[in-house]
Write a protein that holds these residues in place. Structure first.
Motif, PDB file in Angstrom:
ATOM      1  N   GLY A 234       0.803  -1.216   0.000  1.00  0.00           N
ATOM      2  CA  GLY A 234       0.000   0.000   0.000  1.00  0.00           C
ATOM      3  C   GLY A 234       0.835   1.264   0.000  1.00  0.00           C
ATOM      4  O   GLY A 234       0.351   2.348  -0.350  1.00  0.00           O
ATOM      5  N   VAL A 235       2.105   1.132   0.376  1.00  0.00           N
ATOM      6  CA  VAL A 235       3.041   2.255   0.366  1.00  0.00           C
ATOM      7  C   VAL A 235       4.015   2.151  -0.812  1.00  0.00           C
ATOM      8  O   VAL A 235       4.229   3.110  -1.553  1.00  0.00           O
ATOM      9  N   THR A 236       4.594   0.974  -0.984  1.00  0.00           N
ATOM     10  CA  THR A 236       5.683   0.807  -1.941  1.00  0.00           C
ATOM     11  C   THR A 236       5.241   0.976  -3.397  1.00  0.00           C
ATOM     12  O   THR A 236       5.915   1.662  -4.174  1.00  0.00           O
ATOM     13  N   LEU A 240       6.886   3.729  -5.954  1.00  0.00           N
ATOM     14  CA  LEU A 240       7.706   3.316  -7.102  1.00  0.00           C
ATOM     15  C   LEU A 240       7.061   3.683  -8.430  1.00  0.00           C
ATOM     16  O   LEU A 240       7.759   3.883  -9.432  1.00  0.00           O
ATOM     17  N   GLU A 241       5.737   3.758  -8.444  1.00  0.00           N
ATOM     18  CA  GLU A 241       5.035   4.073  -9.684  1.00  0.00           C
ATOM     19  C   GLU A 241       5.353   5.478 -10.187  1.00  0.00           C
ATOM     20  O   GLU A 241       5.134   5.795 -11.349  1.00  0.00           O
ATOM     21  N   LYS A 242       5.863   6.316  -9.313  1.00  0.00           N
ATOM     22  CA  LYS A 242       6.176   7.699  -9.698  1.00  0.00           C
ATOM     23  C   LYS A 242       7.456   7.795 -10.531  1.00  0.00           C
ATOM     24  O   LYS A 242       7.736   8.836 -11.119  1.00  0.00           O
ATOM     25  N   TYR A 243       8.221   6.705 -10.575  1.00  0.00           N
ATOM     26  CA  TYR A 243       9.526   6.753 -11.230  1.00  0.00           C
ATOM     27  C   TYR A 243       9.616   5.676 -12.310  1.00  0.00           C
ATOM     28  O   TYR A 243       8.945   4.639 -12.245  1.00  0.00           O
ATOM     29  N   ASP A 248      10.064  -5.531 -13.762  1.00  0.00           N
ATOM     30  CA  ASP A 248       9.012  -6.128 -14.586  1.00  0.00           C
ATOM     31  C   ASP A 248       7.701  -6.402 -13.862  1.00  0.00           C
ATOM     32  O   ASP A 248       6.708  -6.737 -14.514  1.00  0.00           O
ATOM     33  N   GLY A 249       7.675  -6.319 -12.547  1.00  0.00           N
ATOM     34  CA  GLY A 249       6.445  -6.605 -11.832  1.00  0.00           C
ATOM     35  C   GLY A 249       6.669  -6.633 -10.336  1.00  0.00           C
ATOM     36  O   GLY A 249       7.764  -6.327  -9.841  1.00  0.00           O
ATOM     37  N   PHE A 250       5.611  -6.994  -9.620  1.00  0.00           N
ATOM     38  CA  PHE A 250       5.656  -7.078  -8.159  1.00  0.00           C
ATOM     39  C   PHE A 250       5.279  -8.484  -7.694  1.00  0.00           C
ATOM     40  O   PHE A 250       4.537  -9.200  -8.378  1.00  0.00           O
ATOM     41  N   THR A 275      -1.997  -0.420 -10.320  1.00  0.00           N
ATOM     42  CA  THR A 275      -0.736  -0.547 -11.059  1.00  0.00           C
ATOM     43  C   THR A 275      -0.952  -1.268 -12.385  1.00  0.00           C
ATOM     44  O   THR A 275      -1.835  -2.130 -12.506  1.00  0.00           O
ATOM     45  N   ASN A 276      -0.134  -0.927 -13.368  1.00  0.00           N
ATOM     46  CA  ASN A 276      -0.164  -1.620 -14.654  1.00  0.00           C
ATOM     47  C   ASN A 276       0.862  -2.751 -14.727  1.00  0.00           C
ATOM     48  O   ASN A 276       0.910  -3.478 -15.719  1.00  0.00           O
ATOM     49  N   LYS A 277       1.672  -2.878 -13.678  1.00  0.00           N
ATOM     50  CA  LYS A 277       2.686  -3.929 -13.661  1.00  0.00           C
ATOM     51  C   LYS A 277       2.042  -5.292 -13.340  1.00  0.00           C
ATOM     52  O   LYS A 277       1.106  -5.368 -12.537  1.00  0.00           O
TER      53      LYS A 277
END
Length: 333
Positions: A234-236, A240-243, A248-250, A275-277
């Protein structure tokens, strides 16, 4: 191979993976249920043939990817490596390994586990109800699997301070150690690398410069997808999506009970949904606390890939049955 029950495959990046992959923690004597269960698993998988039978049945279902952590010093880890080679020899195929690497993060030589978790807590208490967050930290069943966790973490809140900005500036990663860890798997087929949930620490400390170097290093050295592990999704994920980072994924827990989903189930699921990952769900059965049918339906409503550890062929059969039942209902693919 049972062609009527072959697990569908989907892409992560340019690579195809079965929707269901096997976790290996039961083979290493880890149940996340109780210390008694751990002992049962240790005895069961001290016999290599019991590992071979389960992995072989997985291959029959088209499950040829196994998540694994380098539990060096654990004799069951050696059994697992031997069993993988034995199955490969029997089937004339290679088992793909998704290797979880616990990151050797250092601040002046070391990072204290309780101070690291205390740092998460201090960050996350600004985002959710602090009383509920503390209850989750103290009582999460997976965290409690660590002996004395509740007492030790409660003591850390009283007696320790979280890491702060001046500490974050000193963070480093021992890249030589990362290479040494991965050399354990020379002679095996790596299909992805998962930098472990220490990435959560790099995210909240805003040391994405170090994370970026790590990701580029792994991608260039090993030429396989890099899947970031997180328990603080919920934080990470939003951080990370801002950069534009090279991964390749989570890989993250997803279960109805919210076990190991920090800072809350709600924030974690929101981040996962946005997320799109690609995401590989772990802890789907919440350490054996959930019915496979309900648990898999829930996870597949958010993601397309699951990694689940099993301790018997019966459990694997039930898992596969639950997956196909869910797919027939939800049309995930």
């Amino acid at each position: 191979m049972n062609y009527e029950r072959v697990i569908p495959r989907l892409k992560i990046g340019q690579y195809w993976f079965p929707m269901l992959m096997l976790g290996s923690l039961p083979f290493l004597g880890v149940s996340y249920r109780s210390f008694e269960y751990d002992e049962v698993y240790r005895k069961r998988f001290s016999k290599i043939e019991n590992i071979v039978d389960i992995i072989s049945m997985g291959v029959e279902y088209g499950i040829d990817v196994l998540g694994i952590m380098p539990d060096i010093g654990n004799p069951l880890f050696n059994n697992l490596l031997y069993a993988i080679k034995k199955v490969e020899g029997s089937y004339g195929t290679e088992i793909g390994l998704g290797v979880c690497v616990s990151l050797p993060i250092e601040i002046n030589g070391q990072v204290n586990t309780f101070r690291r978790w205390l740092t998460y807590y201090h960050y996350e208490r600004k985002l959710v109800d602090e009383r509920k967050l503390l209850e989750r930290y103290l009582n999460d069943p997976v965290l409690q699997w660590r002996k004395g966790w509740s007492k030790d973490f409660a003591n850390a809140i009283k007696c320790m301070r979280p890491y702060v900005e001046e500490d974050f500036e000193k963070i480093s990663i021992n890249f030589h150690r990362v290479e040494e860890i991965l050399k354990v798997f020379d002679g095996y087929r790596l299909v992805f690398i998962e930098p472990g949930s220490e990435v959560d620490f790099l995210a909240i400390s805003k040391r994405l410069d170090i994370l970026s170097i790590l990701l580029d290093f792994l991608k260039s050295q090993f030429k396989v997808p890099v899947i970031i592990g997180s328990h603080h999704t919920g934080v990470t994920i939003p951080l990370l999506e801002k950069y534009e980072l090279n991964f390749d994924g989570f890989m993250t827990p997803i279960n109805m009970l919210g076990i190991m989903m920090f800072p809350s189930r709600e924030l974690s699921l929101r981040a996962i949904k946005n997320t799109n990952k690609p995401i590989i769900a772990i802890k789907v059965l919440a350490g054996g606390r959930l019915n496979p049918s309900e648990a898999i339906r829930f996870a597949l409503s958010y993601v397309k890939f699951l990694m689940v550890g099993v301790a018997s062929i019966k459990e694997l059969n039930a898992l596969v049955r639950a997956l196909f039942d869910a797919l027939s209902d939800t049309r995930v693919i």
